[in-house]
Design a protein around this motif. Structure first.
Motif, PDB file in Angstrom:
ATOM      1  N   THR A  43       0.819  -1.211   0.000  1.00 55.61           N
ATOM      2  CA  THR A  43       0.000   0.000   0.000  1.00 55.61           C
ATOM      3  C   THR A  43       0.855   1.264   0.000  1.00 55.61           C
ATOM      4  O   THR A  43       0.505   2.250  -0.650  1.00 55.61           O
ATOM      5  CB  THR A  43      -0.978   0.010   1.196  1.00 55.61           C
ATOM      6  OG1 THR A  43      -0.240  -0.162   2.412  1.00 55.61           O
ATOM      7  CG2 THR A  43      -2.010  -1.089   1.061  1.00 55.61           C
ATOM      8  N   PHE A  44       1.977   1.219   0.699  1.00 59.85           N
ATOM      9  CA  PHE A  44       2.891   2.363   0.666  1.00 59.85           C
ATOM     10  C   PHE A  44       3.390   2.592  -0.757  1.00 59.85           C
ATOM     11  O   PHE A  44       3.373   3.710  -1.266  1.00 59.85           O
ATOM     12  CB  PHE A  44       4.074   2.135   1.610  1.00 59.85           C
ATOM     13  CG  PHE A  44       5.066   3.251   1.584  1.00 59.85           C
ATOM     14  CD1 PHE A  44       4.866   4.387   2.351  1.00 59.85           C
ATOM     15  CD2 PHE A  44       6.209   3.178   0.796  1.00 59.85           C
ATOM     16  CE1 PHE A  44       5.783   5.431   2.328  1.00 59.85           C
ATOM     17  CE2 PHE A  44       7.125   4.216   0.766  1.00 59.85           C
ATOM     18  CZ  PHE A  44       6.909   5.346   1.526  1.00 59.85           C
ATOM     19  N   GLN A  45       3.806   1.520  -1.413  1.00 57.03           N
ATOM     20  CA  GLN A  45       4.311   1.623  -2.778  1.00 57.03           C
ATOM     21  C   GLN A  45       3.235   2.133  -3.738  1.00 57.03           C
ATOM     22  O   GLN A  45       3.509   2.943  -4.615  1.00 57.03           O
ATOM     23  CB  GLN A  45       4.857   0.276  -3.260  1.00 57.03           C
ATOM     24  CG  GLN A  45       5.492   0.328  -4.632  1.00 57.03           C
ATOM     25  CD  GLN A  45       6.653   1.293  -4.721  1.00 57.03           C
ATOM     26  OE1 GLN A  45       7.382   1.506  -3.767  1.00 57.03           O
ATOM     27  NE2 GLN A  45       6.829   1.906  -5.874  1.00 57.03           N
ATOM     28  N   ALA A  46       1.997   1.675  -3.550  1.00 58.69           N
ATOM     29  CA  ALA A  46       0.905   2.131  -4.410  1.00 58.69           C
ATOM     30  C   ALA A  46       0.626   3.619  -4.203  1.00 58.69           C
ATOM     31  O   ALA A  46       0.252   4.314  -5.145  1.00 58.69           O
ATOM     32  CB  ALA A  46      -0.360   1.316  -4.140  1.00 58.69           C
ATOM     33  N   GLY A  47       0.802   4.113  -2.976  1.00 54.61           N
ATOM     34  CA  GLY A  47       0.613   5.541  -2.723  1.00 54.61           C
ATOM     35  C   GLY A  47       1.726   6.386  -3.294  1.00 54.61           C
ATOM     36  O   GLY A  47       1.494   7.473  -3.826  1.00 54.61           O
ATOM     37  N   ASN A  83      -6.675   2.354  -0.163  1.00 52.12           N
ATOM     38  CA  ASN A  83      -5.240   2.199   0.047  1.00 52.12           C
ATOM     39  C   ASN A  83      -4.823   2.781   1.401  1.00 52.12           C
ATOM     40  O   ASN A  83      -4.036   2.176   2.141  1.00 52.12           O
ATOM     41  CB  ASN A  83      -4.478   2.874  -1.091  1.00 52.12           C
ATOM     42  CG  ASN A  83      -3.048   2.423  -1.173  1.00 52.12           C
ATOM     43  OD1 ASN A  83      -2.768   1.245  -1.359  1.00 52.12           O
ATOM     44  ND2 ASN A  83      -2.126   3.358  -1.022  1.00 52.12           N
ATOM     45  N   THR A  84      -5.368   3.941   1.743  1.00 53.33           N
ATOM     46  CA  THR A  84      -5.040   4.574   3.020  1.00 53.33           C
ATOM     47  C   THR A  84      -5.552   3.746   4.192  1.00 53.33           C
ATOM     48  O   THR A  84      -4.851   3.578   5.196  1.00 53.33           O
ATOM     49  CB  THR A  84      -5.603   6.005   3.058  1.00 53.33           C
ATOM     50  OG1 THR A  84      -5.062   6.745   1.966  1.00 53.33           O
ATOM     51  CG2 THR A  84      -5.268   6.704   4.365  1.00 53.33           C
ATOM     52  N   TYR A 118       4.086   8.767   3.266  1.00 50.14           N
ATOM     53  CA  TYR A 118       2.952   8.377   2.415  1.00 50.14           C
ATOM     54  C   TYR A 118       2.037   9.578   2.193  1.00 50.14           C
ATOM     55  O   TYR A 118       1.657   9.877   1.056  1.00 50.14           O
ATOM     56  CB  TYR A 118       2.192   7.225   3.079  1.00 50.14           C
ATOM     57  CG  TYR A 118       0.895   6.860   2.410  1.00 50.14           C
ATOM     58  CD1 TYR A 118       0.873   6.015   1.308  1.00 50.14           C
ATOM     59  CD2 TYR A 118      -0.317   7.346   2.881  1.00 50.14           C
ATOM     60  CE1 TYR A 118      -0.317   5.670   0.700  1.00 50.14           C
ATOM     61  CE2 TYR A 118      -1.518   7.007   2.277  1.00 50.14           C
ATOM     62  CZ  TYR A 118      -1.504   6.170   1.191  1.00 50.14           C
ATOM     63  OH  TYR A 118      -2.690   5.823   0.569  1.00 50.14           O
ATOM     64  N   GLY A 119       1.686  10.257   3.279  1.00 58.80           N
ATOM     65  CA  GLY A 119       0.799  11.413   3.174  1.00 58.80           C
ATOM     66  C   GLY A 119       1.374  12.516   2.305  1.00 58.80           C
ATOM     67  O   GLY A 119       0.686  13.065   1.442  1.00 58.80           O
ATOM     68  N   LEU A 125       1.265  14.088  -5.344  1.00 59.28           N
ATOM     69  CA  LEU A 125       0.812  13.450  -6.580  1.00 59.28           C
ATOM     70  C   LEU A 125      -0.622  13.786  -6.946  1.00 59.28           C
ATOM     71  O   LEU A 125      -1.048  13.551  -8.073  1.00 59.28           O
ATOM     72  CB  LEU A 125       0.925  11.924  -6.452  1.00 59.28           C
ATOM     73  CG  LEU A 125       2.327  11.356  -6.288  1.00 59.28           C
ATOM     74  CD1 LEU A 125       2.263   9.889  -5.907  1.00 59.28           C
ATOM     75  CD2 LEU A 125       3.120  11.560  -7.561  1.00 59.28           C
ATOM     76  N   THR A 126      -1.388  14.307  -5.999  1.00 60.74           N
ATOM     77  CA  THR A 126      -2.816  14.537  -6.202  1.00 60.74           C
ATOM     78  C   THR A 126      -3.078  16.003  -6.491  1.00 60.74           C
ATOM     79  O   THR A 126      -2.602  16.879  -5.755  1.00 60.74           O
ATOM     80  CB  THR A 126      -3.593  14.115  -4.933  1.00 60.74           C
ATOM     81  OG1 THR A 126      -3.292  12.753  -4.660  1.00 60.74           O
ATOM     82  CG2 THR A 126      -5.079  14.270  -5.128  1.00 60.74           C
ATOM     83  N   PRO A 127      -3.878  16.295  -7.536  1.00 59.62           N
ATOM     84  CA  PRO A 127      -4.228  17.695  -7.807  1.00 59.62           C
ATOM     85  C   PRO A 127      -4.939  18.316  -6.602  1.00 59.62           C
ATOM     86  O   PRO A 127      -5.726  17.656  -5.921  1.00 59.62           O
ATOM     87  CB  PRO A 127      -5.187  17.592  -9.001  1.00 59.62           C
ATOM     88  CG  PRO A 127      -4.872  16.277  -9.639  1.00 59.62           C
ATOM     89  CD  PRO A 127      -4.420  15.383  -8.523  1.00 59.62           C
ATOM     90  N   ASN A 128      -4.655  19.570  -6.332  1.00 57.04           N
ATOM     91  CA  ASN A 128      -5.162  20.254  -5.139  1.00 57.04           C
ATOM     92  C   ASN A 128      -6.676  20.226  -5.007  1.00 57.04           C
ATOM     93  O   ASN A 128      -7.203  20.113  -3.912  1.00 57.04           O
ATOM     94  CB  ASN A 128      -4.682  21.705  -5.121  1.00 57.04           C
ATOM     95  CG  ASN A 128      -3.191  21.792  -4.939  1.00 57.04           C
ATOM     96  OD1 ASN A 128      -2.563  20.877  -4.432  1.00 57.04           O
ATOM     97  ND2 ASN A 128      -2.616  22.897  -5.383  1.00 57.04           N
ATOM     98  N   GLU A 129      -7.379  20.339  -6.108  1.00 55.39           N
ATOM     99  CA  GLU A 129      -8.828  20.448  -6.028  1.00 55.39           C
ATOM    100  C   GLU A 129      -9.529  19.104  -5.837  1.00 55.39           C
ATOM    101  O   GLU A 129     -10.717  19.055  -5.578  1.00 55.39           O
ATOM    102  CB  GLU A 129      -9.380  21.133  -7.282  1.00 55.39           C
ATOM    103  CG  GLU A 129      -9.229  20.323  -8.564  1.00 55.39           C
ATOM    104  CD  GLU A 129      -7.851  20.437  -9.223  1.00 55.39           C
ATOM    105  OE1 GLU A 129      -7.622  19.733 -10.205  1.00 55.39           O
ATOM    106  OE2 GLU A 129      -7.016  21.209  -8.746  1.00 55.39           O
ATOM    107  N   SER A 130      -8.800  17.997  -5.915  1.00 54.01           N
ATOM    108  CA  SER A 130      -9.488  16.702  -5.928  1.00 54.01           C
ATOM    109  C   SER A 130      -9.605  16.011  -4.577  1.00 54.01           C
ATOM    110  O   SER A 130     -10.511  15.223  -4.380  1.00 54.01           O
ATOM    111  CB  SER A 130      -8.815  15.765  -6.927  1.00 54.01           C
ATOM    112  OG  SER A 130      -7.497  15.494  -6.529  1.00 54.01           O
TER     113      SER A 130
END
Length: 160
Positions: A43-47, A83-84, A118-119, A125-130
């Protein structure tokens, strides 16, 4: 090899299930630690390296370094939540099963550092608005809160 034995209709997996009189607690703990560690690693790797990879350029409205999968908002939310939860639950199991072990403090520091890494990775990696930071943190706390509530319930309603 007797093929009739393989197709008896009996549940073959029952032989591998935990049995209190047969299985030693230390063996069970070791198996659970291995499984929890594998789940934490996956799960860490997937994140850190999300499915589909990351955008390599700033073309067509996306940003280089952000997850391609995040462009499918609902699917990415499901992935991120599941995943989290899996990472957080596996960390809880690791911390619980290593309680009173030598270097337990160091294990806690390492697992907390892994969750912070991870966080920071998923937010890079995640767009701010999502995705809302508070929401993901709340999801990460669910296994810990549930375990605390179970412990509290057992303390309050324990019959002695």
């Amino acid at each position: 090899m007797d093929l009739r034995r393989l197709s008896t209709g009996k549940s073959w997996y029952k032989h591998f299930q935990y049995e209190e009189g047969r299985d030693q607690p230390s063996d069970v703990r070791n198996v659970m630690l291995v499984v929890a560690t594998l789940i934490a690693a996956v799960t860490f790797q997937a994140g850190v390296n999300p499915p589909g990879g990351v955008w390599q350029d700033n073309d067509d409205g996306h940003v280089a370094g952000q997850a391609i999968y995040a462009s499918q908002l609902e699917a990415y939310y499901v992935f991120l939540i599941a995943n989290t939860l899996a990472l957080s639950a596996s960390v809880l199991v690791i911390i619980s099963l290593t309680y009173r072990f030598p270097f337990h403090f160091e294990i806690i520091v390492a697992t907390i550092s892994m969750i912070v890494t991870y966080g920071s990775s998923i937010f890079a990696l995640t767009p701010n608005e999502s995705v809302s930071f508070r929401f993901v943190m709340a999801v990460a706390l669910v296994p810990f809160v549930l375990r605390a509530l179970i412990q509290l319930f057992n303390q309050v309603f324990r019959k002695e």
